[in-house]
Scaffold this motif. Sequence first.
Motif, mmCIF file in Angstrom:
data_model
loop_
_atom_site.group_PDB
_atom_site.id
_atom_site.type_symbol
_atom_site.label_atom_id
_atom_site.label_comp_id
_atom_site.label_asym_id
_atom_site.label_seq_id
_atom_site.Cartn_x
_atom_site.Cartn_y
_atom_site.Cartn_z
ATOM 1 N N LEU A 55 16.106 -1.643 -6.298
ATOM 2 C CA LEU A 55 14.755 -1.548 -6.854
ATOM 3 C C LEU A 55 13.770 -2.351 -6.009
ATOM 4 C CD1 LEU A 55 13.048 -0.434 -9.193
ATOM 5 C CD2 LEU A 55 13.485 -2.583 -10.407
ATOM 6 N N SER A 56 14.174 -3.522 -5.535
ATOM 7 C CA SER A 56 13.300 -4.340 -4.692
ATOM 8 C C SER A 56 12.949 -3.614 -3.403
ATOM 9 C CB SER A 56 13.971 -5.681 -4.372
ATOM 10 O OG SER A 56 14.124 -6.464 -5.529
ATOM 11 N N VAL A 57 13.958 -3.047 -2.753
ATOM 12 C CA VAL A 57 13.719 -2.331 -1.494
ATOM 13 C C VAL A 57 12.852 -1.097 -1.745
ATOM 14 C CG1 VAL A 57 14.826 -1.012 0.351
ATOM 15 C CG2 VAL A 57 15.830 -3.170 -0.410
ATOM 16 N N LEU A 58 13.152 -0.362 -2.810
ATOM 17 C CA LEU A 58 12.405 0.862 -3.121
ATOM 18 C C LEU A 58 10.941 0.561 -3.414
ATOM 19 C CD1 LEU A 58 12.467 3.936 -3.732
ATOM 20 C CD2 LEU A 58 13.014 3.339 -6.098
ATOM 21 N N THR A 59 10.692 -0.396 -4.295
ATOM 22 C CA THR A 59 9.316 -0.695 -4.686
ATOM 23 C C THR A 59 8.538 -1.354 -3.549
ATOM 24 O OG1 THR A 59 10.102 -2.763 -5.710
ATOM 25 C CG2 THR A 59 9.816 -0.843 -7.152
ATOM 26 N N SER A 60 9.200 -2.193 -2.770
ATOM 27 C CA SER A 60 8.525 -2.828 -1.641
ATOM 28 C C SER A 60 8.142 -1.794 -0.591
ATOM 29 C CB SER A 60 9.416 -3.900 -1.013
ATOM 30 O OG SER A 60 9.674 -4.935 -1.928
ATOM 31 N N THR A 61 9.030 -0.839 -0.328
ATOM 32 C CA THR A 61 8.727 0.217 0.642
ATOM 33 C C THR A 61 7.604 1.112 0.143
ATOM 34 O OG1 THR A 61 11.036 0.179 1.384
ATOM 35 C CG2 THR A 61 9.714 2.103 1.979
ATOM 36 N N ALA A 62 7.652 1.484 -1.136
ATOM 37 C CA ALA A 62 6.577 2.297 -1.708
ATOM 38 C C ALA A 62 5.252 1.556 -1.660
ATOM 39 C CB ALA A 62 6.925 2.685 -3.150
ATOM 40 N N ALA A 63 5.288 0.265 -1.959
ATOM 41 C CA ALA A 63 4.062 -0.539 -1.915
ATOM 42 C C ALA A 63 3.492 -0.580 -0.508
ATOM 43 C CB ALA A 63 4.342 -1.952 -2.419
ATOM 44 N N MET A 64 4.359 -0.673 0.508
ATOM 45 C CA MET A 64 3.864 -0.720 1.886
ATOM 46 C C MET A 64 3.261 0.609 2.318
ATOM 47 S SD MET A 64 3.913 -3.682 2.961
ATOM 48 C CE MET A 64 3.559 -4.049 1.232
ATOM 49 N N LEU A 65 3.782 1.710 1.821
ATOM 50 C CA LEU A 65 3.166 3.008 2.126
ATOM 51 C C LEU A 65 1.752 3.066 1.551
ATOM 52 C CD1 LEU A 65 6.174 5.435 1.511
ATOM 53 C CD2 LEU A 65 5.230 4.666 3.701
ATOM 54 N N VAL A 66 1.601 2.568 0.322
ATOM 55 C CA VAL A 66 0.271 2.516 -0.285
ATOM 56 C C VAL A 66 -0.632 1.573 0.501
ATOM 57 C CG1 VAL A 66 -1.031 1.917 -2.365
ATOM 58 C CG2 VAL A 66 1.177 3.078 -2.574
ATOM 59 N N CYS A 67 -0.102 0.413 0.871
ATOM 60 C CA CYS A 67 -0.895 -0.565 1.626
ATOM 61 C C CYS A 67 -1.338 -0.005 2.972
ATOM 62 C CB CYS A 67 -0.086 -1.842 1.839
ATOM 63 S SG CYS A 67 0.108 -2.861 0.355
ATOM 64 N N LEU A 68 -0.482 0.790 3.610
ATOM 65 C CA LEU A 68 -0.855 1.375 4.893
ATOM 66 C C LEU A 68 -1.978 2.387 4.717
ATOM 67 C CD1 LEU A 68 -0.345 1.705 7.921
ATOM 68 C CD2 LEU A 68 1.351 3.473 7.347
ATOM 69 N N VAL A 69 -1.871 3.233 3.690
ATOM 70 C CA VAL A 69 -2.855 4.288 3.470
ATOM 71 C C VAL A 69 -4.228 3.707 3.156
ATOM 72 C CG1 VAL A 69 -3.502 6.190 1.934
ATOM 73 C CG2 VAL A 69 -1.161 6.018 2.785
ATOM 74 N N VAL A 70 -4.280 2.670 2.332
ATOM 75 C CA VAL A 70 -5.579 2.101 1.936
ATOM 76 C C VAL A 70 -5.947 0.857 2.743
ATOM 77 C CG1 VAL A 70 -5.351 3.029 -0.389
ATOM 78 C CG2 VAL A 70 -4.609 0.687 0.057
ATOM 79 N N GLY A 71 -4.936 0.127 3.236
ATOM 80 C CA GLY A 71 -5.206 -1.125 3.924
ATOM 81 C C GLY A 71 -5.666 -0.942 5.356
ATOM 82 N N LEU A 72 -5.135 0.055 6.050
ATOM 83 C CA LEU A 72 -5.553 0.295 7.431
ATOM 84 C C LEU A 72 -7.033 0.658 7.513
ATOM 85 C CD1 LEU A 72 -5.025 0.590 10.432
ATOM 86 C CD2 LEU A 72 -4.043 2.858 9.993
ATOM 87 N N PRO A 73 -7.533 1.582 6.687
ATOM 88 C CA PRO A 73 -8.983 1.834 6.719
ATOM 89 C C PRO A 73 -9.818 0.610 6.369
ATOM 90 C CG PRO A 73 -7.844 3.619 5.597
ATOM 91 C CD PRO A 73 -6.834 2.530 5.809
ATOM 92 N N LEU A 74 -9.365 -0.182 5.392
ATOM 93 C CA LEU A 74 -10.112 -1.383 5.024
ATOM 94 C C LEU A 74 -10.132 -2.377 6.173
ATOM 95 C CD1 LEU A 74 -11.620 -3.191 3.079
ATOM 96 C CD2 LEU A 74 -9.427 -3.818 2.026
ATOM 97 N N ALA A 75 -8.998 -2.567 6.825
ATOM 98 C CA ALA A 75 -8.942 -3.476 7.974
ATOM 99 C C ALA A 75 -9.846 -2.979 9.097
ATOM 100 C CB ALA A 75 -7.499 -3.600 8.470
ATOM 101 N N TRP A 76 -9.895 -1.668 9.300
ATOM 102 C CA TRP A 76 -10.776 -1.089 10.321
ATOM 103 C C TRP A 76 -12.239 -1.368 10.000
ATOM 104 C CZ3 TRP A 76 -14.514 2.773 10.102
ATOM 105 C CH2 TRP A 76 -14.985 3.241 11.325
ATOM 106 N N PHE A 77 -12.613 -1.214 8.736
ATOM 107 C CA PHE A 77 -13.991 -1.514 8.336
ATOM 108 C C PHE A 77 -14.337 -2.969 8.626
ATOM 109 C CE2 PHE A 77 -14.326 2.448 5.891
ATOM 110 C CZ PHE A 77 -15.670 2.747 6.066
ATOM 111 N N LEU A 78 -13.438 -3.861 8.285
ATOM 112 C CA LEU A 78 -13.704 -5.287 8.484
ATOM 113 C C LEU A 78 -13.765 -5.659 9.962
ATOM 114 C CD1 LEU A 78 -11.416 -6.788 5.689
ATOM 115 C CD2 LEU A 78 -13.914 -6.655 5.684
ATOM 116 N N ALA A 79 -12.993 -4.955 10.787
ATOM 117 C CA ALA A 79 -12.920 -5.300 12.206
ATOM 118 C C ALA A 79 -13.943 -4.570 13.066
ATOM 119 C CB ALA A 79 -11.514 -4.996 12.736
#
Length: 264
Positions: A55-79
Amino acid sequence: MTRDPLGRAPLALVVPAGIAVAVLVVPLLAMVATVDLGSLPDALTSEAAREALWLSVLTSTAAMLVCLVVGLPLAWFLARVEFAGRRLLRAVVIVPMVLPPVVAGIALRSAFGRSGLFGEPLLHATGFAFPYTTWGVVLSHVFVSLPFVVVSIEGGLRSAGSEYDAAAATLGAARWTTFRRVTVPLALPGIAAGMVLGWARSLGEFGATITFNGNYPGTTQTMPTLIYVQRQADSDGAVALSLLMLLVSVAVLAALRDRWLVPA
């Protein structure tokens, strides 16, 4: 040993530096030393440990997919984008990094709980609620890990520089094309480092997860919450599971060595 051209390190700096190393290393070595090797196989292969680890591996991996989808654009805006309030937005992004974990869980419950600001309308509209579900664990992990991902990726984007983006623009490339073909490839090491760091932070998340989702085996019980429960019933088993988490942390450091650990 190579002689330092600046002279010998002063004892007034060496001693506190050594104390700092001891404070960080001694507890870990003590934990390893107290592991009961006889109970280690049973603790690591029990059904509860397998379920919690999966469950830890599954949820952490799913969370990182979400973080990549929304976090990369946000990081681009900030940079890359100059806009009013950028410093304020960056500060808001960093806030979850310094929140006490229990406060993070309460904040999630206030927003996405069954009677929360967004959770209640969602429940009425779809019959779905985040708390006490695996999706709730993923949401908790995204909340605590996203700042680490964004900050790391933003650093990677800034290190890559904007000169190549400008060159692509002079050649007629649209900003979306530049992002896909120039910005992201150049910043891939920073993106990878951010994802690994976020995954490790997500894997070790405890406070927000247990506050928002409880601790139900097979559904919301991750490795940190299992260790918390195990500590009260079987201290040797808890130490064995903690050793497993320590090994994972060391593996993460090995994955990040080329990015953050500079050779002497």
